[in-house]
Design an enzyme around this catalytic site. Structure first.
Site, PDB file in Angstrom:
ATOM      1  N   LYS A 114     -13.384  -8.959 -36.608  1.00  0.00           N
ATOM      2  CA  LYS A 114     -13.121  -7.643 -36.120  1.00  0.00           C
ATOM      3  C   LYS A 114     -11.859  -7.182 -35.692  1.00  0.00           C
ATOM      4  O   LYS A 114     -11.310  -6.238 -36.054  1.00  0.00           O
ATOM      5  CB  LYS A 114     -14.332  -6.877 -35.515  1.00  0.00           C
ATOM      6  CG  LYS A 114     -15.437  -6.785 -36.127  1.00  0.00           C
ATOM      7  CD  LYS A 114     -16.321  -5.690 -35.535  1.00  0.00           C
ATOM      8  CE  LYS A 114     -17.775  -5.808 -36.579  1.00  0.00           C
ATOM      9  NZ  LYS A 114     -18.897  -4.791 -35.941  1.00  0.00           N
ATOM     10  N   LYS A 196     -20.926 -11.831 -46.376  1.00  0.00           N
ATOM     11  CA  LYS A 196     -22.461 -11.170 -46.143  1.00  0.00           C
ATOM     12  C   LYS A 196     -22.373  -9.696 -46.394  1.00  0.00           C
ATOM     13  O   LYS A 196     -21.044  -8.967 -46.610  1.00  0.00           O
ATOM     14  CB  LYS A 196     -22.859 -11.199 -44.633  1.00  0.00           C
ATOM     15  CG  LYS A 196     -21.918 -10.337 -43.775  1.00  0.00           C
ATOM     16  CD  LYS A 196     -22.961 -10.208 -42.379  1.00  0.00           C
ATOM     17  CE  LYS A 196     -22.084  -9.064 -41.657  1.00  0.00           C
ATOM     18  NZ  LYS A 196     -22.882  -8.407 -40.567  1.00  0.00           N
ATOM     19  N   LYS A 199     -22.428  -3.167 -43.881  1.00  0.00           N
ATOM     20  CA  LYS A 199     -22.319  -1.607 -43.860  1.00  0.00           C
ATOM     21  C   LYS A 199     -21.096  -1.252 -44.039  1.00  0.00           C
ATOM     22  O   LYS A 199     -20.808  -0.161 -44.620  1.00  0.00           O
ATOM     23  CB  LYS A 199     -22.885  -1.058 -42.672  1.00  0.00           C
ATOM     24  CG  LYS A 199     -24.153  -1.421 -42.321  1.00  0.00           C
ATOM     25  CD  LYS A 199     -24.539  -0.243 -40.919  1.00  0.00           C
ATOM     26  CE  LYS A 199     -25.358  -1.079 -39.904  1.00  0.00           C
ATOM     27  NZ  LYS A 199     -24.641  -1.112 -38.543  1.00  0.00           N
TER      28      LYS A 199
HETATM   29  P1  ATP Z   1     -21.135  -3.728 -39.426  1.00  0.00           P
HETATM   30  O1  ATP Z   1     -20.754  -4.038 -40.876  1.00  0.00           O
HETATM   31  O2  ATP Z   1     -20.864  -2.109 -39.156  1.00  0.00           O
HETATM   32  O3  ATP Z   1     -20.716  -4.644 -38.417  1.00  0.00           O
HETATM   33  P2  ATP Z   1     -23.828  -4.928 -40.156  1.00  0.00           P
HETATM   34  O4  ATP Z   1     -24.042  -4.523 -41.383  1.00  0.00           O
HETATM   35  O5  ATP Z   1     -23.361  -6.256 -39.637  1.00  0.00           O
HETATM   36  O6  ATP Z   1     -22.645  -3.618 -39.424  1.00  0.00           O
HETATM   37  P3  ATP Z   1     -25.295  -4.486 -37.765  1.00  0.00           P
HETATM   38  O7  ATP Z   1     -25.812  -2.969 -37.051  1.00  0.00           O
HETATM   39  O8  ATP Z   1     -24.276  -5.234 -36.924  1.00  0.00           O
HETATM   40  O9  ATP Z   1     -24.881  -4.316 -39.235  1.00  0.00           O
HETATM   41  O10 ATP Z   1     -26.672  -5.284 -37.867  1.00  0.00           O
HETATM   42  C1  ATP Z   1     -27.831  -4.851 -37.778  1.00  0.00           C
HETATM   43  C2  ATP Z   1     -28.942  -5.898 -38.193  1.00  0.00           C
HETATM   44  O11 ATP Z   1     -28.699  -6.383 -39.674  1.00  0.00           O
HETATM   45  C3  ATP Z   1     -28.386  -7.495 -37.408  1.00  0.00           C
HETATM   46  O12 ATP Z   1     -29.782  -7.886 -37.042  1.00  0.00           O
HETATM   47  C4  ATP Z   1     -27.917  -8.218 -38.449  1.00  0.00           C
HETATM   48  O13 ATP Z   1     -28.005  -9.651 -38.268  1.00  0.00           O
HETATM   49  C5  ATP Z   1     -28.682  -7.722 -39.837  1.00  0.00           C
HETATM   50  N1  ATP Z   1     -27.668  -7.803 -40.866  1.00  0.00           N
HETATM   51  C6  ATP Z   1     -26.647  -7.338 -41.151  1.00  0.00           C
HETATM   52  N2  ATP Z   1     -26.120  -7.624 -42.171  1.00  0.00           N
HETATM   53  C7  ATP Z   1     -26.966  -8.595 -42.715  1.00  0.00           C
HETATM   54  C8  ATP Z   1     -27.031  -9.465 -44.192  1.00  0.00           C
HETATM   55  N3  ATP Z   1     -25.853  -9.346 -44.956  1.00  0.00           N
HETATM   56  N4  ATP Z   1     -28.066 -10.043 -44.521  1.00  0.00           N
HETATM   57  C9  ATP Z   1     -28.993 -10.234 -43.410  1.00  0.00           C
HETATM   58  N5  ATP Z   1     -29.045  -9.528 -42.255  1.00  0.00           N
HETATM   59  C10 ATP Z   1     -28.069  -8.740 -41.970  1.00  0.00           C
END
Ligand code: ATP
Ligand code: LTN
Length: 332
Positions: A114, A196, A199
């Site tokens: 980040k 991965k 969002k």
């Molecule tokens: P950002 O991209 O805004 O950092 P993020 O997509 O990583 O966000 P979070 O709110 O940080 O989302 O994560 C919420 C949950 O979703 C966490 O338990 C995280 O481990 C899970 N998660 C996020 N991305 C994935 C993915 N690609 N596959 C499986 N689990 C995921």
């Protein structure tokens, strides 16, 4: 996992959730709610470690509350609340900061990622993110933390901090463990399966959002990166794109990987991608419909979050008061 123990997880109200968040986290939250004392938070304090638009953050907070419920979380069974509504999170975070080393935080993978992505705003909160997360988890005497694979390092730090504090004083915190889903703990980006699905990815075409309509879902799957072999089998090392699509298909249809592969024996990538898109879109439609219905009833959602915050604060304050006593804060 033993039953009747406390379980904690949270999701940040940043952007719309992706199917990665759903499969790696939220779907599992629903499955676990009958067997554990579940606390599920909307991590808005974590969200502001990256600059947010205030009106959007407010709106996404309510949208995430509605989404949790639309996905099947029962607010009577679970404690569903907004992190900033329980001041104990910030309070415990401060104490735990004094049990955490700067070097440890600088080494965290997410902090490094980040920092690269938001080079103009490498703020203290971004670096402190894992300590706030440790405070979240430890306040609730959490035994289990269901998260996606990307959060492992953060839960490990929470364990280290808990053990450090327990050793310095006396047993105070339960030492938490991660729980992963069997399939779907790491859903990858459709355009770059080495990353991965996120969002906040730069290219929204690599992520399927839970808010995407059927045409968008199908269009994004059509463009998904595969390979030139034209064989549909699960082999993450050599066929990361196809394997990612197979994982998505198998969890969305509740089929085993062998059954998923069998569905596409002898078929081409075009048919395969269309079938994956349809399976996903068909599951998302009722969730979207229920979320919209809930969002129209703001009074109900406010009531859920208010009662959730009260129930969360009750447990959190018990732990915080123990901590304050042990470290020698004068209490009258
Ligand atoms: P950002 O991209 O805004 O950092 P993020 O997509 O990583 O966000 P979070 O709110 O940080 O989302 O994560 C919420 C949950 O979703 C966490 O338990 C995280 O481990 C899970 N998660 C996020 N991305 C994935 C993915 N690609 N596959 C499986 N689990 C995921
Ligand atoms: N950082 C987490 C969200 C989160 C969380 C938590 C997860 C905040 N506090 C406590 C589990 C336990 C993420 O998924 N990005």
């Amino acid at each position: 996992m033993e039953e009747n123990k406390n379980l904690y997880s949270a999701v940040q109200p940043t952007n719309s959730l992706t199917i990665g968040n759903y499969l790696g986290a939220v779907k599992n939250f629903v499955a676990l709610q009958n067997d554990y004392n579940c606390f599920y938070a909307i991590a808005n304090m974590h969200a502001i470690t990256v600059r947010q638009n205030p009106a959007e953050l407010r709106r996404r907070t309510l949208e995430l509350a509605a989404l949790y419920i639309a996905c099947g979380i029962d607010p009577e069974k679970c404690v569903l609340y907004v992190q900033s509504h329980v001041p104990a999170h910030a309070e415990l975070c401060w104490v735990l900061n004094t049990f955490t080393y700067v070097g440890e935080m600088e080494r965290m993978t997410q902090f490094k990622d980040k920092s690269r992505k938001h080079a103009d705003n490498i703020n203290m909160g971004l670096m402190d993110y894992p300590v706030l997360m440790a405070a979240d988890i430890l306040l609730y005497q959490t035994a289990y933390v269901p998260v996606g694979k990307d959060q492992t390092q953060h839960v490990e730090i929470a364990r280290d901090i808990a053990q450090r504090f327990n050793n310095a004083y006396s047993p105070t915190f339960t030492v938490p463990e991660c729980v992963y889903v069997k399939a779907g703990a790491k859903i990858c980006d459709l355009l770059d399966p080495s990353k991965k699905m996120s969002k906040s990815a730069e290219n929204a075409n690599g992520s399927i959002f839970l808010s995407d309509d059927k045409d968008t879902v199908i269009r994004k799957f059509k463009r998904a990166v595969t390979d030139s072999e034209a064989v549909i089998k699960f082999d993450p090392e050599n066929k990361p794109g196809v394997s990612n699509l197979l994982s998505i298909y198998s969890v969305f249809t509740d089929k085993s990987m062998a059954e998923a592969e069998a569905d596409f024996a002898g078929k081409g990538y075009g048919d395969f991608k269309l079938a994956v898109g349809e399976a996903v879109a068909d599951k998302l439609a009722p969730i979207q419909c229920e979320q919209a219905r809930l969002l129209a009833d703001k009074a109900y959602l406010d009531g859920v979050l208010k009662s959730g915050a009260e129930r969360a604060a009750f447990t959190a304050n018990k732990t915080l008061s123990k901590v304050y006593k042990k470290i020698g804060f004068y209490q009258n």
